[in-house]
Design an enzyme around this catalytic site. Structure first.
Site, PDB file in Angstrom:
ATOM      1  N   GLU B  60       0.806  -1.230   0.000  1.00  0.00           N
ATOM      2  CA  GLU B  60       0.000   0.000   0.000  1.00  0.00           C
ATOM      3  C   GLU B  60       0.834   1.272   0.000  1.00  0.00           C
ATOM      4  OE1 GLU B  60      -0.721  -2.682   1.794  1.00  0.00           O
ATOM      5  OE2 GLU B  60      -2.715  -3.247   1.101  1.00  0.00           O
ATOM      6  N   HIS B 129     -11.901  -4.568   8.097  1.00  0.00           N
ATOM      7  CA  HIS B 129     -12.418  -4.457   6.724  1.00  0.00           C
ATOM      8  C   HIS B 129     -13.720  -3.673   6.688  1.00  0.00           C
ATOM      9  CE1 HIS B 129      -9.572  -7.754   6.212  1.00  0.00           C
ATOM     10  NE2 HIS B 129      -9.636  -7.588   4.921  1.00  0.00           N
TER      11      HIS B 129
END
Lengths: 333, 333
Positions: B60, B129
């Site tokens: 990321e 999430h």
């Protein structure tokens, strides 16, 4: 040091390299003094001792190439051709500074020069250079990105993620690790279990080379080879440039953590001294060296005068430039 | 006018912007052949090729950093953060790098990167999430924050975000991807900072966005039976925030409820409440009520998750509370 490329470098170009190295050295020494005198309010992380790396690398670059730098960034920026007067103005926190007094030493930037910024975050510039290389590759004009960082940064995730990505995509980027053997105050053997940082390239199927960073011509040659590969689409290179910072981590750091004698050993291999010897061996006389030095001193006299004459920013200028775009005709904050 | 899912509207915006501007590129995990974890970029790599749609390793920081770096030298990257929660791994590149570019260059350049944040719970997606992290970016001067709640707005705001000269975080709620709404055949970019009256009413103003907006509308509709007339506003972008729209609504209703899925503490609702209390206090006739996610991580069990995120019932309770005496005990506390 006397390979083909070195032979191709004329005396005038070598003098230019020397001038650039001397400019960095004196810019930093004067900055330390100016800070003591109270002209510079913020941190300084002097580049003194590492000049061979910045100048050698930048001598291998062309217009349109870009670099990212570090907290110890003055050398990279000057080697890329930045104006020392606007740099001092920024260190002085004045309106004519490169960042309009909103950055200081850690954030100096000149995009027109292809200098994408010093960086206050260790390893922060590495992904940025990688992305710049991605765009350079897309543009297809053979331009490259160079990222400078220190030995400490090679323990950051940003380093590993970026090298993996750049090798995977064959990006035109040269990673220049300036191994000065300290991550802030911690010696290399206490911050990583390896001695040869260039070997970290192996993990990413990338070329990794170790260079004596204090030899400016060796630095230039190693960079030329890496840049040539990058321009040819053959992907990135990790260059480990071995060098040493003479003045500690930041200006004012007494560096008592260094073992006795270490600094002296490195002073004997001072990059300016080594290059002066090379120039003299090539027939350059003292008078020419002194002329170059006098010219630099004059430039820096002017630069400091320019900085001092530059106006202070108004406090409320702090509210400007948060965004590129205005909102309803007003600055968005 | 077509009835288009939110997901497809976002894809259309990406396609139209990529067709318009060759410097618009997409970068993210599994966005190529796999089409993205939620199908937003389906078939785009086939249409535009791997030099426009970059499928990345799971890195990321390098992904976002490369996008920012490319943006500094001319690209208009759009990053997909597969689950917005993973932005934690890229925060340096957003908060320390992109957000500061314009400011620390004294307004000379920006970092025009668009970051698509896949946000909110999709049902039992639990603590890593499901998060709604928009407040972190609202709190970061230098980035803009967009939160579209329907297909048409998503398309128009995505286009605006891509063309914006500043970094823009676009929050896309997972439960909205399949939601269909009418979308005109031609959609122009919608300026950021322009909210929308979703439903007119006279007694209480509810400000909400993303998936929670529909719970607010449901609450408003249910309260009609009690003779309570509720106006629902969708700010559409959180930075810049449409203060004018809020003021004009509060002049009419004098009562404010803010509802969002993110935890209340330090959230966007607190900011909106402060704007109302500080700048529109003369309009207010009751304390501002926040109906937000509870101040917990997102639990896994559906019954606990339903307890944590606001629903129509809880929002209706909040609306009723504004119509009582200020000292009334709030039923959800």
């Amino acid at each position: 040091m006397n390979g083909m490329i070195d032979q191709a470098l004329g005396l005038e170009q070598k003098i230019d390299l020397y001038r650039s190295m001397y400019l960095i050295r004196r810019f930093e020494e004067r900055a330390a003094h100016l800070r003591q005198q109270g002209f510079i309010p913020g941190f300084l992380h002097p580049y003194v001792g590492q000049e061979g790396v910045a100048v050698g690398v930048c001598a291998a670059l062309e217009e349109g190439d870009v670099i990212t730098s570090t907290h110890r960034g003055h050398g990279h920026m000057l080697a890329r051709g930045a104006d020392p007067a606007r740099m001092y103005a920024e260190l002085y926190a004045r309106q004519d500074g490169y960042n309009r007094a909103k950055g200081g030493s850690l954030h100096l930037i000149d995009v027109e020069l292809g200098f994408l910024g010093a960086n206050g975050i260790v390893g922060g510039g590495i992904p940025l250079a990688t992305g710049a290389a991605l765009q350079k590759k897309r543009e297809g004009r053979g331009r490259v990105a160079v990222s400078f960082f220190g030995d400490g940064a090679t323990n950051e995730g940003s380093f590993h993620e970026s090298l993996n990505l750049a090798s995977l995509w064959s990006l035109p980027v040269v990673y220049v690790c300036e191994n000065n053997f300290y991550g802030e105050f911690t010696p290399q053997h206490k911050h990583q279990p390896i001695t040869e940082i260039a070997r970290r390239a192996d993990s990413y199927a990338m070329e990794g080379v170790v260079v004596e960073g204090n030899h400016v011509l060796e630095m230039r040659e190693a960079t030329l080879a890496a840049v040539e590969r990058a321009r040819a689409g053959e992907g990135p290179t990790l260059i480990e440039a071995r060098t040493y910072r003479h003045r500690g981590h930041y200006e004012g750091d007494m560096a008592r953590y260094r073992p006795p004698g270490e600094l002296e050993e490195w002073l004997a291999r001072d990059p300016l001294r080594l290059f002066e010897e090379h120039l003299r061996a090539g027939g350059v006389n003292d008078r020419l060296v002194e002329e170059v030095q006098a010219g630099v001193e004059e430039t820096l006299d002017d630069a400091a005068r320019f900085a001092e004459a530059s106006p202070h920013p108004l406090p409320a200028e702090a509210l400007e430039d948060v965004y590129m775009e205005t909102h309803d005709g007003r600055a968005l904050r | 006018m077509r009835n288009l899912p939110y997901r497809d509207a976002i894809r259309e915006a990406l396609i139209e912007e990529m067709e318009r501007d060759p410097d618009v590129i997409l970068i993210g995990e599994d966005i190529g052949e796999a089409g993205g974890a939620f199908g937003v970029t389906r078939r785009l790599q086939r249409q535009f090729g791997p030099e426009r749609v970059y499928d990345t390793p799971i890195s990321e920081e390098a992904i976002v950093g490369a996008a920012v770096g490319a943006a500094l030298v001319g690209a208009r990257p759009v990053v997909e953060v597969m689950f917005g929660d993973f932005v934690t791994l890229a925060m340096d590149m957003l908060v320390n790098q992109a957000a500061k570019t314009c400011y620390m260059t004294g307004g000379r350049i920006g970092a025009p990167v668009t970051v698509r944040m896949v946000t909110g719970t999709a049902g039992a997606t639990a603590g890593q999430h499901s998060q709604s992290l928009e407040a972190w970016f609202v709190h970061t001067p230098g980035v803009k924050v967009v939160a579209p709640s329907n297909a048409g707005d998503a398309k128009a705001l995505m286009k605006a975000a891509i063309r914006d000269p500043d970094p823009v975080m676009v929050f896309e709620h997972k439960l909205l991807y399949g939601r269909r709404d009418p979308v005109p055949d031609q959609v122009d970019p919608l300026p950021l900072g322009v909210g929308r009256v979703v439903r007119e009413g006279d007694d209480v103003t509810v400000v909400s966005y993303l998936h929670t907006l529909y719970a607010a509308v449901e609450a408003a509709e249910s309260l009609e039976a009690e003779g309570i007339s509720v106006e629902v506003l969708d700010p559409r972008s959180l930075v810049p925030f449409d203060r004018g729209l809020l003021a004009s609504s509060l002049r009419k209703t004098g009562r404010l409820v803010v509802a969002h899925e993110a935890p209340g503490r330090g959230g966007m609702g607190a900011e909106i409440a402060a704007v109302a209390a500080g700048e529109m206090w003369d309009c207010l006739r009751a304390p501002v009520v926040r109906v937000c996610g509870r101040n917990t991580p997102m639990p896994y069990a559906p019954e606990m998750e339903g307890f944590v995120i606001p629903d129509a019932g809880r929002i209706a309770d909040g609306i009723r509370a504004t119509l009582r005496q200020p000292a009334a005990r709030r039923p959800w506390s």
